[in-house]
Structures are given as C-alpha cells and as structure tokens.
Design a protein around this motif. Structure first.
Motif, mmCIF file in Angstrom:
data_model
loop_
_atom_site.group_PDB
_atom_site.id
_atom_site.type_symbol
_atom_site.label_atom_id
_atom_site.label_comp_id
_atom_site.label_asym_id
_atom_site.label_seq_id
_atom_site.Cartn_x
_atom_site.Cartn_y
_atom_site.Cartn_z
ATOM 1 N N GLY A 41 -38.293 -4.535 -9.476
ATOM 2 C CA GLY A 41 -39.732 -4.766 -9.596
ATOM 3 C C GLY A 41 -40.048 -5.697 -10.756
ATOM 4 O O GLY A 41 -39.204 -6.474 -11.198
ATOM 5 N N GLU A 42 -41.269 -5.574 -11.242
ATOM 6 C CA GLU A 42 -41.742 -6.510 -12.266
ATOM 7 C C GLU A 42 -41.527 -5.962 -13.686
ATOM 8 O O GLU A 42 -40.760 -6.518 -14.471
ATOM 9 C CB GLU A 42 -43.228 -6.779 -11.998
ATOM 10 N N ALA A 43 -42.223 -4.892 -13.985
ATOM 11 C CA ALA A 43 -42.170 -4.291 -15.322
ATOM 12 C C ALA A 43 -42.798 -2.909 -15.230
ATOM 13 O O ALA A 43 -43.582 -2.641 -14.315
ATOM 14 C CB ALA A 43 -42.951 -5.155 -16.312
ATOM 15 N N PRO A 44 -42.478 -2.039 -16.177
ATOM 16 C CA PRO A 44 -43.056 -0.694 -16.125
ATOM 17 C C PRO A 44 -44.578 -0.735 -16.235
ATOM 18 O O PRO A 44 -45.136 -1.600 -16.915
ATOM 19 C CB PRO A 44 -42.452 0.005 -17.350
ATOM 20 N N GLY A 45 -45.228 0.207 -15.563
ATOM 21 C CA GLY A 45 -46.665 0.415 -15.729
ATOM 22 C C GLY A 45 -46.882 1.584 -16.685
ATOM 23 O O GLY A 45 -45.943 2.038 -17.354
ATOM 24 N N GLU A 48 -44.734 4.744 -15.936
ATOM 25 C CA GLU A 48 -43.314 4.463 -16.196
ATOM 26 C C GLU A 48 -43.050 4.402 -17.705
ATOM 27 O O GLU A 48 -42.047 4.902 -18.195
ATOM 28 C CB GLU A 48 -42.928 3.129 -15.537
ATOM 29 N N PRO A 54 -38.586 3.971 -13.908
ATOM 30 C CA PRO A 54 -39.304 2.985 -13.098
ATOM 31 C C PRO A 54 -39.891 3.586 -11.825
ATOM 32 O O PRO A 54 -39.359 4.561 -11.285
ATOM 33 C CB PRO A 54 -38.208 1.965 -12.735
ATOM 34 N N PHE A 55 -40.972 3.008 -11.376
ATOM 35 C CA PHE A 55 -41.568 3.346 -10.071
ATOM 36 C C PHE A 55 -41.781 4.851 -9.878
ATOM 37 O O PHE A 55 -41.302 5.432 -8.912
ATOM 38 C CB PHE A 55 -40.725 2.733 -8.936
ATOM 39 N N ASN A 82 -36.378 -3.113 -13.152
ATOM 40 C CA ASN A 82 -37.407 -4.151 -13.233
ATOM 41 C C ASN A 82 -36.885 -5.417 -13.911
ATOM 42 O O ASN A 82 -35.864 -5.391 -14.589
ATOM 43 C CB ASN A 82 -38.583 -3.627 -14.054
ATOM 44 N N HIS A 156 -44.916 -6.229 -3.460
ATOM 45 C CA HIS A 156 -44.874 -5.156 -4.446
ATOM 46 C C HIS A 156 -45.692 -4.000 -3.864
ATOM 47 O O HIS A 156 -46.777 -4.221 -3.319
ATOM 48 C CB HIS A 156 -45.494 -5.642 -5.760
HETATM 49 N N1 URA Z 1 -44.453 -1.719 -11.056
HETATM 50 C C1 URA Z 1 -43.266 -2.302 -11.294
HETATM 51 O O1 URA Z 1 -43.064 -3.474 -11.016
HETATM 52 N N2 URA Z 1 -42.316 -1.554 -11.822
HETATM 53 C C2 URA Z 1 -42.458 -0.269 -12.119
HETATM 54 O O2 URA Z 1 -41.516 0.345 -12.593
HETATM 55 C C3 URA Z 1 -43.710 0.317 -11.845
HETATM 56 C C4 URA Z 1 -44.688 -0.426 -11.319
#
Ligand code: URA
Length: 188
Positions: A41-45, A48, A54-55, A82, A156
C-alpha cells in the motif's frame, strides 16, 4: 542486504525523513513473510499508526474481508506492507523524498521474501513499483512479469469508499490474483 530482524531494527531507528517525528509507530508489515505474495500500500493511516500494523483500519478491513472470501488469510497466505513505514500527517500522500528514503527498506524486505506475486494497492504503490507512467484507471488489473515475479496494481481499498463503482473492478482484480496464485501452484 540485511536480515529480517536487522532490517526491522534499522527501520525502527530510521531518521532518514521527518515522518518519524510526526508518527507514533513504525509500521513494518504484517502477515507471513514466508508466503509468496506481497500486497503493498501507500503508508500507514491513523489506525495503523496507533496499532503498528498495516491495513487494520476501515480500508484494511475491507481488503482483508475480500481476501478471506478467496481463502487468502493474512497470517498464512500473504505479507502486507507499505511504500512508507511511517504515517504522513493527515494521511497526505507521501512526498517523493519520503518514499525514496523508505524504498530501500521495502526492496530489502522484498529480496528476503522473494515473492512470486506482488499486488500494488493504489496509485502511490503503483508509481514506485511499476513506474510513473502507469495509470491506475487505465492499467489496473494488468499483469507484468519482472524477474520471475508477477506484478499487478489495483485500486487502493480506501478508494472504494469514495466511489462504489470501483468495487466490481477491485473484486475482479482480487479474483485475478487468486487465479494467478492457483496457476503458479499448478506449475510448481
Ligand atoms: N492505507 C495504506 O496505504 N496503508 C495502510 O497500511 C493503511 C491504509
């Protein structure tokens, strides 16, 4: 190339970009590092960042549910991480320099896992893994083979909340991932 634990510690102590200072937890990844499939994915929200995994938020739960329906279970069947291991404030897209600073860690992780299949979740992961000329609406669902690894990008999962019509295509892509795994299993 660092071994798993060394790499984890290196990420924990990283200060190559400023995201370390705006986040609570470094989110290394989750799932089975011995499996042959990686979701990126992109990055933690916010969730997370709070939980260090993650996710796990709303989008993550949607993805996990879809994969579970296909009998792909996180702890057993895939690894998920991510592009960036630290949360950008207000969930903004990671800056180029933040992604570039973090990518060597992801490359090291990938080299240790040696996946047969990589799924990019969203345009940020797609850009850094497949290239800046890829477009998510045009190119999602397409498989490319690079050095024996099959790579595909899909939406996503967070994008599905903004545009429900993407759900059908996303589901098609997940089924295609399952199909690719079955195909590879048959050949091995
Ligand atoms: N969106 C992401 O791209 N990664 C995560 O871990 C959570 C949300």
């Amino acid at each position: 190339m660092l071994k798993w634990k060394e790499l984890y510690n290196e990420c924990l102590n990283c200060n190559k970009c400023s995201l370390k200072y705006s986040s609570n937890n470094m989110v290394f990844g989750d799932g089975n590092p011995r499996s042959k499939i990686m979701f990126i994915g992109e990055a933690p929200g916010a969730d997370e960042d709070r939980l260090g995994k993650p996710f796990v938020g709303r989008a993550g739960q949607l993805l996990t549910k879809g994969l579970t329906t296909l009998d792909l279970i996180r702890e057993r069947d895939y690894y998920i991480c991510n592009i960036c291991k630290c949360r950008p404030e207000n969930n903004r897209t990671p800056r180029e320099e933040e992604a570039e600073a973090c990518l060597p860690y992801l490359r090291n992780q990938t080299a240790l896992i040696k996946p047969k299949v990589i799924v990019c979740l969203g345009s940020t992961a797609m850009k850094y893994i497949l290239g800046a000329d890829w477009r998510i609406t045009r190119d999602r669902g397409k498989w490319v083979e690079r050095k024996g690894c099959y790579i595909m990008a899909t939406f996503h999962p967070a994008a599905l909340f903004r545009d429900e019509s993407k759900k059908v295509l996303f589901w098609e892509d997940l089924k295609s991932v399952k199909g690719k795994l079955d195909e590879l299993k048959k050949d091995s």
